[in-house]
Every structure is written in structure tokens, then in C-alpha cells.
Design an enzyme around this catalytic site. Structure first.
Site, PDB file in Angstrom:
ATOM      1  N   ALA A  72       1.140  -1.174   0.224  1.00 42.93           N
ATOM      2  CA  ALA A  72       0.041  -0.007   0.059  1.00 42.93           C
ATOM      3  C   ALA A  72       0.565   1.200   0.017  1.00 42.93           C
ATOM      4  CB  ALA A  72      -0.977   0.171   1.020  1.00 42.93           C
ATOM      5  N   SER A  99      -2.509  -2.551  -4.719  1.00 40.37           N
ATOM      6  CA  SER A  99      -3.204  -2.300  -3.343  1.00 40.37           C
ATOM      7  C   SER A  99      -4.592  -1.636  -3.888  1.00 40.37           C
ATOM      8  CB  SER A  99      -2.051  -1.957  -2.664  1.00 40.37           C
ATOM      9  OG  SER A  99      -2.817  -1.661  -0.948  1.00 40.37           O
ATOM     10  N   LEU A 121      -7.962  -6.675  -3.140  1.00 37.54           N
ATOM     11  CA  LEU A 121      -9.312  -6.182  -2.757  1.00 37.54           C
ATOM     12  C   LEU A 121      -9.232  -6.715  -1.319  1.00 37.54           C
ATOM     13  CD1 LEU A 121     -11.609  -4.714  -3.530  1.00 37.54           C
ATOM     14  CD2 LEU A 121     -13.048  -8.199  -3.804  1.00 37.54           C
ATOM     15  N   TYR A 122      -9.712  -5.494  -0.545  1.00 41.85           N
ATOM     16  CA  TYR A 122     -10.236  -5.260   0.899  1.00 41.85           C
ATOM     17  C   TYR A 122     -11.827  -5.535   0.545  1.00 41.85           C
ATOM     18  CZ  TYR A 122      -5.426  -4.826   2.729  1.00 41.85           C
ATOM     19  OH  TYR A 122      -4.081  -4.967   3.575  1.00 41.85           O
ATOM     20  N   THR A 148      -7.514 -10.108   0.245  1.00 42.41           N
ATOM     21  CA  THR A 148      -7.190 -10.709   1.515  1.00 42.41           C
ATOM     22  C   THR A 148      -8.091 -10.886   2.748  1.00 42.41           C
ATOM     23  OG1 THR A 148      -5.364  -9.226   0.716  1.00 42.41           O
ATOM     24  CG2 THR A 148      -5.754  -9.167   3.022  1.00 42.41           C
ATOM     25  N   LYS A 223      -6.077 -14.900  -0.622  1.00 45.04           N
ATOM     26  CA  LYS A 223      -4.860 -13.727  -0.128  1.00 45.04           C
ATOM     27  C   LYS A 223      -4.834 -14.431   1.623  1.00 45.04           C
ATOM     28  CE  LYS A 223      -1.516 -10.105  -0.297  1.00 45.04           C
ATOM     29  NZ  LYS A 223      -1.308 -10.595   0.933  1.00 45.04           N
ATOM     30  N   HIS A 247       0.963 -11.484   6.074  1.00 44.67           N
ATOM     31  CA  HIS A 247       0.927 -10.539   6.083  1.00 44.67           C
ATOM     32  C   HIS A 247       1.661  -9.161   5.898  1.00 44.67           C
ATOM     33  CE1 HIS A 247      -2.882  -7.900   5.189  1.00 44.67           C
ATOM     34  NE2 HIS A 247      -1.834  -6.961   4.931  1.00 44.67           N
ATOM     35  N   ARG A 250       2.315  -9.330   9.952  1.00 43.15           N
ATOM     36  CA  ARG A 250       2.291  -7.558  10.226  1.00 43.15           C
ATOM     37  C   ARG A 250       1.006  -7.894  11.277  1.00 43.15           C
ATOM     38  NH1 ARG A 250       1.951  -3.675   6.678  1.00 43.15           N
ATOM     39  NH2 ARG A 250       1.968  -6.000   5.368  1.00 43.15           N
ATOM     40  N   VAL A 281      10.846 -13.737   0.928  1.00 44.79           N
ATOM     41  CA  VAL A 281      12.154 -13.917   0.071  1.00 44.79           C
ATOM     42  C   VAL A 281      12.736 -12.587  -0.314  1.00 44.79           C
ATOM     43  CG1 VAL A 281      11.763 -14.020  -2.668  1.00 44.79           C
ATOM     44  CG2 VAL A 281      10.058 -14.946  -1.716  1.00 44.79           C
ATOM     45  N   ARG A 282      13.760 -13.145  -0.078  1.00 48.34           N
ATOM     46  CA  ARG A 282      15.326 -12.111  -0.229  1.00 48.34           C
ATOM     47  C   ARG A 282      15.840 -12.036  -1.586  1.00 48.34           C
ATOM     48  NH1 ARG A 282      12.159  -9.991   1.981  1.00 48.34           N
ATOM     49  NH2 ARG A 282      11.699  -8.947   3.880  1.00 48.34           N
ATOM     50  N   GLY A 301       7.001  -8.464  -1.227  1.00 49.78           N
ATOM     51  CA  GLY A 301       6.482  -7.126  -1.469  1.00 49.78           C
ATOM     52  C   GLY A 301       7.627  -5.799  -0.893  1.00 49.78           C
TER      53      GLY A 301
END
Length: 364
Positions: A72, A99, A121-122, A148, A223, A247, A250, A281-282, A301
């Protein structure tokens, strides 16, 4: 994440500091396990002069199984925000997920040019708002809905409370700007938490997955799944795919890292729908681990937000190229020439039973 050289280094530092504070509260938050949880079992003497990383997601061909997760308010990281991310994803030949709480609207992102884009989508209390937003995403050429499902309430984000987080006055949630829902008011604790409490529908249930199918022809990805039980219900509800996500660690403390939950979900899906991994993932090696555990692809993300803050569109392009090159190298050194050759036998994890070693007859 490796540092990117940048004139905007200060902005990168501020973004990183905020994320570190946000994930170091009183309770343990886990986005990714220690790297040692998974070891590679590479195969040798295989011709890896040609590596094919292309794949298909919901019928759309992309250059690699590395896609962009919804994050977001990207204009807080860089003035071009979602515009830059959309262009970088298109240049890399992969998918961007926008987002609901973007600082650029679906129409504005579509105006950046061609590309395969999903919409996260929320579900708001006012279902007319939801239906209108889904129709706008369809008209703007978005190809799927990522629903989500793990946020009926916002998790206790202590740094947001301490900082009384809210959107800067010069930014709005663009998708809701004309609906008097684009502004986030200041609060005594977290403006975002107050916004979620006032707008997001806590009654959201599996019936709403079916309801969404009545208002759109777009495929729906669920998701926020972490268990086999919910995977089986998602299949029964007609979901087009599952995104394993916590998420960004968080929401609920002590949930597993997404890579730890992935295999349980994949086994429960039984190949009836694709399973994707979002979070943690890094490096390209992480992508390989996820695919070996059964993921059809991964979403990133924080690496996108960090690189966006550092160098804008060029930064996002760079991080996608980094991950692509690292993943290709991991495939080559593991003896895999295509994604279908990546199997569970290429890794061993902490939760595997000890492998029985073949008995070797002693030489006399």
C-alpha cells in the site's frame, strides 16, 4: 536486502528503520525462518547451458515465477509510487498486484502502458463500494482479484501506534477518492487502525468468495491462507488460486513463516488449484526453495518498497533483475533447466525425516 546505490539513500533508511521498528515489538513476529532450515541437494553433470524460467499464471505467460505483491501507499516511498512499480514489472515481463490502498488508482496504473496486473481487494462494509471498485479494475484491464482474507481487524502494529501513523496530507487512497473514503484521519493511536475499524467488513466469510464470483468474471485468488483446513474450503468455494501469506508478519504474532506453511497448503490443494507464496523472499535461492516445496510462483513485497524508495523505477527494475539472475544461477547449480525440473528431491528441510543412507558393502 543488498544495498542499492542511491541519491535517495536517506529515504531508504527511513523506510527500513520504520520496518525494523515495526517488527521488533514485545511479541515475536516471523516473516522468514533461519536460512539453514532448508538445504539444497543439487544434481550434477547436467547440461544447463540453457535455462528456461518462463511460466504461466492463470493462463498468462510471464518471464519468471517472481511477481510483485500488493504493497500500500507506495508514494510514501517515492513520488512516482505505483506508476514506477507498474512500469518496472511490465519491463520485466511479470505481474504487478495493485493494492486497494494504493496512492495511484487502477485507472492511473493502467495508463502507464501494457502489462499483466492483478488487483488486491479489501471488502468494505458498503458492498456497493466493493462492486464498483471491482468493475473499475475490470474496465482498467486487470486480470485477477487477490482477495485479502486475514484482516477482519488490523493487527497490533506498535510502531504505527507510537508514531500515530496516518497518510501525509498530500496523499490519498486514490481508489476511494471520489467516495469520501480516500482520506485517513489522525487518531490517538494509529490512523490506519482507525480507518480499518471503521471501513473493513468484519463479517467477511467464505460465502463472500462465492458472492464475488457473482459480480465479476475475473479469477479470484484467496490471499492469507496458512492451513490445510482453509485450503480445502478455498477449493470448495471455487477459488482460482491460493496465496500463502502472513501479511508480512504484521497481523497475528507467532504464525509460521510463509515458507514453513507452504507445503501443508500445497498438499491439501492436491493440484486442484495453483498455490503461490507471498512474503519472506529476499534472494533467488528463496524462490527455488518455494518452488521445490510446491509453489507455482512467488510474490515479493518489501524488496520492491525498499528498491522503490532507493531508486524509483530503476530500483524496482534492478531488484527484479537481481532476483532473476540469482534464481537462474540457483537452477543451474542445482541441475534444473526448467521450472518443471525443480522437485522436492532438490531440498531437505528441518522437518523432513532423516534420510536412510544406502548400505555400502565394505571392500575386502
Amino acid at each position: 536486502m543488498r544495498l542499492l546505490q542511491s541519491r535517495n539513500y536517506q529515504r531508504w533508511c527511513l523506510t527500513t528503520t520504520h520496518l525494523v521498528q515495526r517488527t521488533s515489538g514485545l511479541c515475536k513476529r516471523t516473516e522468514m525462518p533461519f536460512p539453514e532450515f532448508c538445504k539444497f541437494r543439487p544434481r550434477i553433470l547436467i547440461d544447463v547451458s540453457k535455462i528456461d524460467m518462463t511460466t504461466t499464471v492463470l493462463g498468462f505467460k510471464i518471464s519468471m515465477p517472481i511477481m510483485i505483491a500488493p504493497t500500500a501507499m507506495q508514494k510514501m516511498a517515492h513520488p512516482e509510487g505505483e506508476y514506477a512499480t507498474a512500469r518496472a514489472a511490465s519491463a520485466a515481463g511479470t505481474i504487478m498486484t495493485l493494492s486497494s490502498w494504493a496512492t495511484s488508482s487502477v485507472e492511473e496504473v493502467a495508463s502507464t502502458g501494457p502489462g499483466i496486473r492483478f488487483f488486491q481487494l479489501y471488502v468494505y462494509k458498503d458492498r456497493n463500494v466493493v462492486a464498483q471498485l471491482v468493475r473499475r479494475a475490470e474496465r482498467a484491464g486487470f486480470k485477477a482479484i487477490a482477495l485479502t482474507v486475514d484482516t477482519p481487524r488490523l493487527g497490533r502494529r506498535e510502531a504505527d501506534i507510537k508514531n500515530r501513523f496516518t497518510l501525509p496530507p498530500f496523499l490519498t487512497l486514490k481508489n476511494f477518492e471520489g467516495l469520501d473514503l480516500g482520506k485517513m484521519d489522525k487518531a490517538d493511536d494509529s490512523g490506519l487502525a482507525s480507518y480499518v475499524a471503521g471501513q473493513i467488513d468484519r463479517t467477511l466469510s467464505w460465502q463472500d468468495v462465492k458472492w464475488l464470483q457473482t459480480i465479476t468474471t475475473l479469477p479470484i485468488l484467496v490471499k492469507g491462507v496458512l492451513t490445510a483446513e482453509d485450503t480445502r474450503i478455498a477449493v470448495q468455494s471455487g477459488a482460482a488460486g491460493i496465496i500463502v501469506s502472513n501479511h508480512g508478519a504484521r497481523q497475528l504474532d507467532y504464525v509460521p513463516a510463509t515458507i514453513s506453511a507452504l507445503e501443508e497448503v500445497v498438499k491439501a490443494a492436491e493440484g486442484r488449484l495453483p498455490v503461490f507464496l507471498d512474503g519472506g523472499v529476499r534472494r533467488g535461492t528463496d524462490v527455488f526453495k518455494a518452488l521445490a516445496l510446491g509453489a507455482s510462483g512467488i510474490f515479493i513485497g518489501r524488496p520492491v518498497v525498499f528498491s522503490l524508495a532507493a531508486e524509483g523505477e530503476a530500483g524496482v527494475r534492478k531488484v527484479l533483475q537481481m532476483l532473476r539472475e540469482e534464481f537462474e544461477l540457483t537452477m543451474a547449480l542445482s541441475g534444473c533447466r526448467s521450472l518443471k525440473e525443480i522437485t522436492r528431491d532438490h531440498i531437505v528441510t528441518d522437518w523432513d525425516q532423516p534420510r536412510v543412507q544406502p548400505r555400502v558393502r565394505a571392500l575386502l
